[in-house]
Design a protein around this motif. Structure first.
Motif, PDB file in Angstrom:
ATOM      1  N   THR A 296      -3.459 -19.836  10.451  1.00 22.08           N
ATOM      2  CA  THR A 296      -2.531 -18.923  11.116  1.00 22.08           C
ATOM      3  C   THR A 296      -2.083 -17.818  10.174  1.00 22.08           C
ATOM      4  N   PHE A 297      -1.683 -18.178   8.954  1.00 21.19           N
ATOM      5  CA  PHE A 297      -1.217 -17.178   7.999  1.00 21.19           C
ATOM      6  C   PHE A 297      -2.342 -16.221   7.601  1.00 21.19           C
ATOM      7  N   THR A 298      -3.534 -16.754   7.430  1.00 16.59           N
ATOM      8  CA  THR A 298      -4.677 -15.918   7.090  1.00 16.59           C
ATOM      9  C   THR A 298      -4.966 -14.932   8.209  1.00 16.59           C
ATOM     10  N   TRP A 299      -4.899 -15.403   9.443  1.00 10.70           N
ATOM     11  CA  TRP A 299      -5.147 -14.539  10.593  1.00 10.70           C
ATOM     12  C   TRP A 299      -4.113 -13.409  10.672  1.00 10.70           C
ATOM     13  N   ILE A 300      -2.843 -13.741  10.446  1.00 10.80           N
ATOM     14  CA  ILE A 300      -1.787 -12.714  10.506  1.00 10.80           C
ATOM     15  C   ILE A 300      -2.002 -11.665   9.423  1.00 10.80           C
ATOM     16  N   LEU A 301      -2.285 -12.089   8.201  1.00 15.88           N
ATOM     17  CA  LEU A 301      -2.508 -11.129   7.118  1.00 15.88           C
ATOM     18  C   LEU A 301      -3.754 -10.287   7.364  1.00 15.88           C
ATOM     19  N   GLN A 302      -4.800 -10.900   7.907  1.00 14.11           N
ATOM     20  CA  GLN A 302      -6.028 -10.155   8.197  1.00 14.11           C
ATOM     21  C   GLN A 302      -5.784  -9.126   9.293  1.00 14.11           C
ATOM     22  N   GLU A 303      -5.058  -9.496  10.334  1.00 14.24           N
ATOM     23  CA  GLU A 303      -4.748  -8.556  11.418  1.00 14.24           C
ATOM     24  C   GLU A 303      -3.861  -7.418  10.925  1.00 14.24           C
ATOM     25  N   LEU A 304      -2.927  -7.728  10.031  1.00  9.84           N
ATOM     26  CA  LEU A 304      -2.089  -6.679   9.449  1.00  9.84           C
ATOM     27  C   LEU A 304      -2.945  -5.709   8.647  1.00  9.84           C
ATOM     28  N   LYS A 305      -3.846  -6.247   7.860  1.00 14.44           N
ATOM     29  CA  LYS A 305      -4.737  -5.400   7.057  1.00 14.44           C
ATOM     30  C   LYS A 305      -5.619  -4.534   7.947  1.00 14.44           C
ATOM     31  N   ASN A 306      -6.137  -5.081   9.042  1.00 10.02           N
ATOM     32  CA  ASN A 306      -7.022  -4.341   9.936  1.00 10.02           C
ATOM     33  C   ASN A 306      -6.292  -3.284  10.765  1.00 10.02           C
ATOM     34  N   SER A 307      -5.011  -3.484  11.031  1.00  9.10           N
ATOM     35  CA  SER A 307      -4.310  -2.598  11.954  1.00  9.10           C
ATOM     36  C   SER A 307      -3.596  -1.430  11.286  1.00  9.10           C
ATOM     37  N   CYS A 308      -3.460  -1.448   9.986  1.00  4.28           N
ATOM     38  CA  CYS A 308      -2.669  -0.415   9.311  1.00  4.28           C
ATOM     39  C   CYS A 308      -3.528   0.436   8.389  1.00  4.28           C
ATOM     40  N   ASN A 309      -3.079   1.633   8.162  1.00  5.21           N
ATOM     41  CA  ASN A 309      -3.729   2.536   7.217  1.00  5.21           C
ATOM     42  C   ASN A 309      -2.998   2.414   5.879  1.00  5.21           C
ATOM     43  N   PHE A 310      -3.492   1.522   5.033  1.00  2.00           N
ATOM     44  CA  PHE A 310      -2.835   1.256   3.766  1.00  2.00           C
ATOM     45  C   PHE A 310      -3.358   2.165   2.663  1.00  2.00           C
ATOM     46  N   THR A 311      -2.510   2.388   1.678  1.00  2.00           N
ATOM     47  CA  THR A 311      -2.989   3.009   0.455  1.00  2.00           C
ATOM     48  C   THR A 311      -3.806   1.961  -0.288  1.00  2.00           C
ATOM     49  N   SER A 312      -4.560   2.376  -1.255  1.00  2.00           N
ATOM     50  CA  SER A 312      -5.419   1.432  -1.971  1.00  2.00           C
ATOM     51  C   SER A 312      -4.607   0.357  -2.685  1.00  2.00           C
ATOM     52  N   THR A 313      -3.429   0.702  -3.221  1.00  2.00           N
ATOM     53  CA  THR A 313      -2.596  -0.281  -3.909  1.00  2.00           C
ATOM     54  C   THR A 313      -2.100  -1.336  -2.934  1.00  2.00           C
ATOM     55  N   CYS A 314      -1.618  -0.907  -1.771  1.00  2.00           N
ATOM     56  CA  CYS A 314      -1.137  -1.865  -0.770  1.00  2.00           C
ATOM     57  C   CYS A 314      -2.265  -2.759  -0.296  1.00  2.00           C
ATOM     58  N   GLU A 315      -3.428  -2.182  -0.123  1.00  2.00           N
ATOM     59  CA  GLU A 315      -4.572  -2.970   0.340  1.00  2.00           C
ATOM     60  C   GLU A 315      -4.974  -4.008  -0.702  1.00  2.00           C
ATOM     61  N   GLN A 316      -4.870  -3.658  -1.980  1.00  2.00           N
ATOM     62  CA  GLN A 316      -5.199  -4.621  -3.035  1.00  2.00           C
ATOM     63  C   GLN A 316      -4.238  -5.798  -3.004  1.00  2.00           C
ATOM     64  N   TYR A 317      -2.937  -5.537  -2.824  1.00  2.00           N
ATOM     65  CA  TYR A 317      -1.952  -6.621  -2.765  1.00  2.00           C
ATOM     66  C   TYR A 317      -2.181  -7.505  -1.548  1.00  2.00           C
ATOM     67  N   LEU A 318      -2.497  -6.891  -0.411  1.00  2.00           N
ATOM     68  CA  LEU A 318      -2.723  -7.660   0.796  1.00  2.00           C
ATOM     69  C   LEU A 318      -4.001  -8.485   0.689  1.00  2.00           C
ATOM     70  N   THR A 319      -5.040  -7.919   0.093  1.00  2.00           N
ATOM     71  CA  THR A 319      -6.285  -8.659  -0.119  1.00  2.00           C
ATOM     72  C   THR A 319      -6.049  -9.832  -1.059  1.00  2.00           C
ATOM     73  N   LYS A 320      -5.253  -9.611  -2.102  1.00  2.00           N
ATOM     74  CA  LYS A 320      -4.924 -10.693  -3.036  1.00  2.00           C
ATOM     75  C   LYS A 320      -4.153 -11.800  -2.318  1.00  2.00           C
ATOM     76  N   ALA A 321      -3.248 -11.424  -1.427  1.00  2.00           N
ATOM     77  CA  ALA A 321      -2.494 -12.432  -0.650  1.00  2.00           C
ATOM     78  C   ALA A 321      -3.432 -13.216   0.254  1.00  2.00           C
ATOM     79  N   LEU A 322      -4.393 -12.538   0.865  1.00  2.00           N
ATOM     80  CA  LEU A 322      -5.366 -13.215   1.723  1.00  2.00           C
ATOM     81  C   LEU A 322      -6.190 -14.223   0.935  1.00  2.00           C
TER      82      LEU A 322
END
Length: 71
Positions: free
Chosen positions: A39-65
């Motif tokens: 469930t948590f992985t799905w939520i983080l993946q959907e957040l990553k897919n739905s937003c236009n992140f800067t590269s730094t934010c995307e790195q943190y979110l990928t690390k969390a995933l």
């Protein structure tokens, strides 16, 4: 830590970030049936897919995933 407080025994998950002006912003709100890794992985993946992140934010979110998947 999350608490089940409603009549349907479901969990409210909020993802909150702090902006450059030190203000809290709710980025995601989700109502969950369980607290599983899937469930948590799905939520983080959907957040990553739905937003236009800067590269730094995307790195943190990928690390969390990846940390969610590896634990």
């Amino acid at each position: 830590m999350m608490f089940k407080t409603n009549q349907f025994d479901m969990i409210l998950m909020l993802i909150i970030v702090v902006d450059n002006n030190f203000r809290n912003i709710i980025v995601t709100a989700a109502i969950l049936e369980d607290e599983t890794e899937t469930t948590f992985t799905w939520i983080l993946q959907e957040l990553k897919n739905s937003c236009n992140f800067t590269s730094t934010c995307e790195q943190y979110l990928t690390k969390a995933l990846y940390s969610c998947k590896s634990s």
